[in-house]
Design an enzyme around this catalytic site. Structure first.
Site, short mmCIF file in Angstrom:
data_model
loop_
_atom_site.label_atom_id
_atom_site.label_comp_id
_atom_site.label_asym_id
_atom_site.label_seq_id
_atom_site.Cartn_x
_atom_site.Cartn_y
_atom_site.Cartn_z
N GLU A 97 -4.23 -9.84 14.55
CA GLU A 97 -3.85 -8.45 14.29
C GLU A 97 -5.02 -7.52 14.59
OE1 GLU A 97 -0.68 -7.43 11.24
OE2 GLU A 97 -2.48 -6.68 10.23
N LYS A 156 0.82 -1.21 0.00
CA LYS A 156 0.00 0.00 0.00
C LYS A 156 0.86 1.26 0.00
CE LYS A 156 -2.77 0.67 3.53
NZ LYS A 156 -3.99 0.50 4.34
N GLU A 170 10.29 -5.47 3.53
CA GLU A 170 10.48 -6.81 2.99
C GLU A 170 10.11 -6.86 1.50
OE1 GLU A 170 8.92 -7.39 7.29
OE2 GLU A 170 8.61 -6.01 5.62
N LYS A 207 9.66 -3.48 13.77
CA LYS A 207 10.17 -3.09 12.46
C LYS A 207 11.08 -1.86 12.58
CE LYS A 207 7.07 -3.06 9.13
NZ LYS A 207 5.77 -2.88 8.43
N HIS A 225 -2.77 -36.52 13.00
CA HIS A 225 -1.54 -37.26 13.31
C HIS A 225 -0.44 -36.33 13.79
CE1 HIS A 225 -3.02 -41.07 11.53
NE2 HIS A 225 -3.76 -40.23 10.81
N GLY A 284 -4.65 -4.04 5.26
CA GLY A 284 -4.04 -5.12 4.50
C GLY A 284 -4.74 -6.45 4.68
N ARG A 285 -5.12 -6.78 5.91
CA ARG A 285 -5.71 -8.09 6.17
C ARG A 285 -7.15 -8.17 5.66
NH1 ARG A 285 -4.83 -5.00 10.43
NH2 ARG A 285 -6.42 -4.53 11.98
#
Length: 504
Positions: free
Chosen positions: A332, A193, A199, A472, A363, A246-247
């Protein structure tokens, strides 16, 4: 909004039910299985194995009414400033439906339609370009949503493109994704955005250089000048907006990778499924509202029963990414220890969300779910009609889904205590008629509305994420030290940096 009075009511009902087990609740009410189920379009949900009875549920619905939850859901879609700390709306619903009545919602929907038209043009141009592979570079919501949907809807693509995802700043991921791809037949989408996500820019630069420049580089961003400076032509930049977190953004141009994987028709069907759930969320009464019911049960499990975690268990391998997606959406959004009015919450908030796909997870960690000292409420997700012809496999999958929910709820008595299963472990079971773009959109929107409803009940802001920023910022301060340019960090960090540099 939750308060001391609500906390007392929770405690009263939890105490009243403390000696009542899930099998008792089911046995005492022959109609419970039907009464505790809700359906919205292709999504069916059974709450019959939750450790809650009608009086407790009525109490929770009364809380929701007093908290103005119906009005809050309407305010969300209408474009009110529900993100108080950043003084802006959260208009992810406007990306997929035009039910918002406010000016901000109408404007947002118009912008979303225009962006979708541009995205359709880019999809068409790529289909005729000779490109065979698409690399999506993003992190958080710019990765988890598209990655989940592309994986879940792999049966709906025509195979025109192979989709790949790079999110981690660890260079190993870049190396492994690009290995074996032909740069002459590959295009990349950089999703950020701000176009300042550390990253994504590091990985994006590696991919851009591997491609030999920006000719087949696309971007989804609110910062067109920064994308241009990076080498992306403006006609290949799709918009994002500050009114979409974002999410919550896979419904926007962040879903460019989805549209490439399943076509614009599939993407539109995904949005239509979410829009169907939006209408239900704002129009259904609280007692018949699926995301509200899911939210109330989540609050009950967290606060009345004191259960600090939540398992997500999809019984369909195509939904294997769902637990990771919901980790971000839930943790978040609800990971707050300060209310919107700057006071401490009266009750614990976010659960820890985790899980895995059945039957593999059986399992792995199901031993702890069945016989561990901690009770973990679970959301099971199953699919009635598969997209394959292996009827025996699907019957076995559904049998395991139903058996695990039954075993967790009912338990098993045994003379040997090592073989006893305590049971009384709550779960909700979702059934999708089939895993399609429409049903997946509805399911994901259900979770979005549930998360928002929980935030309203706890009095917290579901749309900021200040907790993501501190680490960050410190990482940026430490980079020079890792290169040997001065010292930063506390004594422990400085010692660790010395250890790293001594062995580099």
């Amino acid at each position: 909004m939750a308060g001391e009075a609500f906390a007392r009511q929770l405690l009263d009902h939890a105490t009243r039910l403390s000696g009542t087990r899930i099998p008792d609740l089911v046995a005492a009410d022959p109609g419970r299985a039907q009464a505790m189920a809700l359906r919205v379009g292709p999504v069916y949900a059974s709450f019959a194995r939750q450790r809650i009875d009608p009086p407790a549920l009525a109490m929770l619905e009364g809380l929701a009414a007093r908290a103005g939850l119906a009005s809050a859901l309407r305010a969300l879609v209408d474009g009110a400033d529900v993100n108080g700390s950043e003084r802006r709306p959260a208009l992810h619903t406007a990306l997929r439906s035009g039910i918002g009545r406010g000016r901000a919602a109408r404007d947002a929907h118009a912008q979303a339609l225009a962006a979708r038209t541009r995205m359709a043009e880019l999809v068409a141009s790529l289909r005729g370009s000779g490109v065979s592979d698409i690399v999506n570079v993003g992190i958080g919501g710019s990765d988890l949503g598209p990655r989940l949907v592309v994986d879940a809807l792999k049966d709906f693509g025509d195979g025109r493109f192979r989709l790949h995802f790079i999110s981690n700043v660890d260079g190993s991921e870049v190396q492994h994704v690009l290995r074996g791809l032909d740069p002459a037949r590959t295009a990349a989408i950089l999703v950020s955005k701000s176009f300042g996500t550390w990253e994504t820019l590091l990985n994006g630069a590696l991919v851009r250089d591997w491609l030999g420049g920006g000719e087949r580089l696309y971007a989804v961003s609110a910062n067109v000048p920064a994308a241009e400076a990076f080498g992306v032509a403006p006609e290949r930049v799709l918009p994002m907006w500050d009114w979409v977190g974002g999410r919550y953004s896979l419904w926007s141009a962040v879903g460019f990778a989805i549209a490439l994987a399943v076509g614009m028709q599939g993407f539109e069907a995904l949005l239509a499924g979410a829009a169907e759930m939006d209408v239900h969320a704002v129009e259904a009464p609280l007692e018949a509202n699926l995301p509200v019911r899911h939210a109330l049960v989540a609050v009950w499990n967290r606060n009345a029963l004191g259960l600090p975690t939540q398992a997500v268990l999809p019984y369909d391998q195509r939904l294997a990414q769902l637990p990771a997606y919901l980790q971000q959406l839930v943790m978040e959004s609800l990971g707050k220890s300060v209310r919107s009015d700057a006071r401490a919450p009266d009750l614990a908030t976010v659960p820890v969300v985790w899980g895995g796909a059945g039957t593999c997870a059986q399992h792995s960690f199901f031993q702890a779910l069945h016989q561990g000292t901690d009770t973990v409420p679970a959301d099971f997700i199953g699919v009635v009609r598969p997209a394959h012809a292996y009827a025996g496999n699907h019957a076995a999958l559904l049998a395991n889904l139903l058996a695990q929910a039954e075993a967790l709820g009912n338990g098993h008595a045994a003379e040997d205590p090592q073989k006893a299963h305590p049971g009384n472990r709550p779960s909700t079971l979702f059934l999708l008629d089939a895993l399609t773009p429409h049903s997946l959109g509805a399911l994901l929107a259900m979770y979005e509305h549930s998360v928002y409803a929980q935030s309203v009940l706890w009095g917290i802001n579901a749309f900021d994420q200040w907790g993501v920023e501190l680490g960050k910022r410190i990482a940026g301060e430490l980079l020079p030290s890792l290169r040997g340019e001065g010292a930063a960090g506390d004594p422990v960090t400085r010692t660790l940096i010395d250890e790293i540099r001594a062995r580099s």
